[in-house]
Write a protein that holds these residues in place. Sequence first.
Motif, short mmCIF file in Angstrom:
data_model
loop_
_atom_site.label_atom_id
_atom_site.label_comp_id
_atom_site.label_asym_id
_atom_site.label_seq_id
_atom_site.Cartn_x
_atom_site.Cartn_y
_atom_site.Cartn_z
N THR A 139 13.71 50.87 46.06
CA THR A 139 13.60 51.38 47.44
C THR A 139 14.76 52.32 47.73
O THR A 139 14.58 53.39 48.32
N GLU A 174 14.36 56.26 48.63
CA GLU A 174 14.84 56.81 49.90
C GLU A 174 15.84 57.94 49.66
O GLU A 174 15.83 58.95 50.37
N ASN A 222 13.90 61.05 48.62
CA ASN A 222 13.25 61.65 49.80
C ASN A 222 14.25 62.41 50.65
O ASN A 222 14.00 63.52 51.11
N LYS A 248 8.24 62.12 47.61
CA LYS A 248 7.27 61.27 46.89
C LYS A 248 7.57 59.83 47.28
O LYS A 248 8.72 59.39 47.18
N THR A 249 6.57 59.12 47.75
CA THR A 249 6.83 57.73 48.14
C THR A 249 5.94 56.79 47.33
O THR A 249 4.88 57.17 46.84
N TYR A 250 6.41 55.57 47.21
CA TYR A 250 5.66 54.52 46.50
C TYR A 250 5.65 53.30 47.42
O TYR A 250 6.71 52.92 47.95
N ALA A 251 4.46 52.70 47.59
CA ALA A 251 4.38 51.53 48.47
C ALA A 251 4.81 50.26 47.73
O ALA A 251 5.20 49.28 48.35
N HIS A 252 4.74 50.29 46.41
CA HIS A 252 5.02 49.08 45.62
C HIS A 252 5.37 49.52 44.19
O HIS A 252 4.87 50.56 43.72
N GLU A 277 2.84 51.04 41.75
CA GLU A 277 2.47 52.46 41.80
C GLU A 277 3.41 53.27 40.90
O GLU A 277 3.01 54.28 40.32
#
Length: 892
Positions: free
Chosen positions: A690, A694, A697, A703-707, A710
């Motif tokens: 995380t 962050e 970003n 680019k984001t990842y929820a878990h 991914e």
Amino acid sequence: MKELNVVINGNELKVNSSLTILQAAEKLNIDIPTFCNDKRLIGHGACRICVCEVAGARSLVPACTAPVAEGMVIYTHSETVIKTRKEILELMIENHPLDCLTCTKTGSCKLQDYCYEYDITEGPFHGEKKKYPIDDTNEFYYADQNKCISCGKCVRVCNELQCTGAIGQYERGFETHVGAPFDIGLKDSICVSCGNCVAACPVGALMPKSKEKFRQFDVKKVRTTCAYCGVGCQMDLLVKNNKVVGVEPADVIPNDGLLCVKGRFAYKFIDHPDRLKTPLIRKNGVLVEATWDEAYDLITSKMISTKENFGANAIAGLSSARCTNEENYLFQKLFRAVIGTNNIDHCARLCHASTVAGLATTLGSGAMTNGIHETINSDVIFVIGSNTTETHPVIGAKIKQALLKGAKLIVAEPRKIELAKSADVFLQITPGTNVALLNGMMHVIIEEGLQAKEYIDERVEGYEGLEKILKDYTPEKVALICGVDPEDIKRAARLYANAPKASLFYAMGVTQHSTGTYGVMSTSNLALLCGNIGIESGGVNPLRGQNNVQGACDMGCLPGDLPGYQKILNPEAIQKFERAWDVKLSTKMGLTIPEIINGADSGEVKVLYIMGENPMVSDPDINHVKHALKKLDFLVVQDIFLTETAELADVVLPAASFAEKDGTFTSTERRVQLVRKAVSPIGEIKADWTILMELMNRMGYKKTYAHPSEIMDEIAGVNPAYGGISFDRIQEEGLQWPCPTKDHLGTSYLHKGKFARGKALFMAVDYAKSAELPDEDYPFILTTGRILYHYHTRTMTGKIEGLNKIAPESYLEMNPATANKLKLEDETHVKVSSRRGEVLTKVRITDIIEENVLFMPFHFAESAANYLTNPVFDPIAKIPEFKVCAVKIERS
Ligand code: SF4
């Protein structure tokens, strides 16, 4: 095996002739009670509670030992059977304390369960209860012999699976009890506190000590992967009220229900009060609490301004073999795709960089060639440069299990380690002489015509060069270099070469030398010479030290390698990742750890970001490391505790431990396994992935990842060996890479039929002396290593009370002859000095080490052996020479 027809409780069944009645009944889901049975062991028939009736038999038979026979008619719950079981249970509880109200085992006690099932409330004679004193001398578990039902399972697990032999069953009848020989108490026994006997005990006779009170029905069990060594043991974390209150081994591959003391009992670091809970920022020379926004803003502004003023290569990062694959992948992506540098390395540089370089050259893949479970079927096992029972204890147990089955063992080590006692040939070599020894063994093999000629012709190139170099390495000459008997070299060579399946295990005793890559290549030469690679239960098996050092390498946390060992010098690989990440990538070779430290010293590196590493204890020549880190413009450390390195940082970020996040680790046998979140992190702690996402970003890479799953999906898209791996596929059991497609079952052993590089390569190498040898000023060889009871820089194990009681401090192992010469006694305080630094420690006199050779564990920051070690490195792999330096000793 024949197929037989049997009838169990009226049900007809076809079964394999190798089964017992108990195993056959399991096929029909018929539950026969048992205390002493363990599917990992041969049936024992000790407790007799499994008795069954067989038509035509004169008496009841124990189901766990009686084999099935053609036409057998079996009754598992007939009237006679039930009456007998009741009598057995009554006799068992006759002397057993009936303290179920307060017993911790309540809810998971088989005696309690069966008494309930068979309506037994008390013994028939109301006789005397046993009055043994409880043995609570072990730091992690206690033994209450008053509750022992004499099933003997704990003793057999200790003898036949753990293979330590610390406990036995003594006396007979009412006096029967389990314990260490001569009732010396567990503390003074050879017990290694693995707790595998405790896990096997079906009643409350062997129980873990716990500060928290809990029973099995109070806890949630979360299956995960051990966060210590690279074996990758599977375990269940026991969770109560968002707290890990215990650990139990999982009876699955690779550990089959075994753990070592660290995996089993060293979990209290998770909720230790010293955990970092908020970000810290240095203000006026002091680290003070800060918000995440403040920390992120400061880091991003420093990164951006450094890049603008000095270029991206003024920034470097150390990733972590303790973090997950997903986190390591994101770390190198942050550096390559966002910051724009290949200056990424991690502690594989310090342990197995020579493996990656050496085996990739000779075989085409720098990883363990075979699976852990294959060990048991090896005919000969050659352990060189690995104190396996201490550093990789469950693999150590598997090796000892193989010996019980008849395998032969060769050990080559500077110290008379535990495995040496079971060895058929033990070669106590001078540190730094591996290449000479291996060349000497190969000389004998060729001289006696024992090499695998057809295999070599078909599958290996470079034989002529090898044969030419080996000519000089006569056993007599090699014996002088290594300090061993030439006859033992010959015996070892013959034993290894004549085995149908010989496996070779090595660790840092081979890799951590200025000639470490040559040492690795030599292990590969030997195995190839005898046709031992590409076969089951053979191979060359580097034992990776930390839990995810294999994964961190696989993820591209290396300065020259993108994920999957795709080279940054290969334009096609660069283009592939540019497309995948939608950025332009640098093709400049990055810096290794020693180069990063030197770069910090010279001013070339201005900013260093360290995730989950502690170079202030782990790296060679700590005085130089400290000096260099202090010269940095900006140091970020992300960790779970305020380590010795974090104390020097400008920003410290609090990261989640393995129990507080999801992800995967890749074990030493290339097995990708799940790490599962068991508890929510305390304070402001965040998972490393995380934090990295962050930061990416905030630095403009959206680019984001929820878990983490991914992230693994993205990894599978760019790393061909992980192509078929996803979180869904590894829920039950991990997969060993290469696993290229979604329907691939993984690869237990590599190079079957074809080597990763086509033909394998003999890399003929000459022995070269270590870089620093004893002289008049520094007359002794110091070698360093690990011990069973601590892990790496003690960030985690240093927080475990029991481990600190067993192994509280550093020491210097010294042969009695050396001690005599220096007029030193056991426990004498001494100053050990090398050309780079000095430390204070205590003498431990022991004959496991040769005269003039000394050993220190490197774990202890207070007297860190790495103040002394030599930072000179192997020119190919850039791995420092931790295993040999020259020191002197003075009383302190
Ligand atoms: Fe953990 Fe290694 Fe011990 Fe297994 S052998 S429990 S992986 S430290």
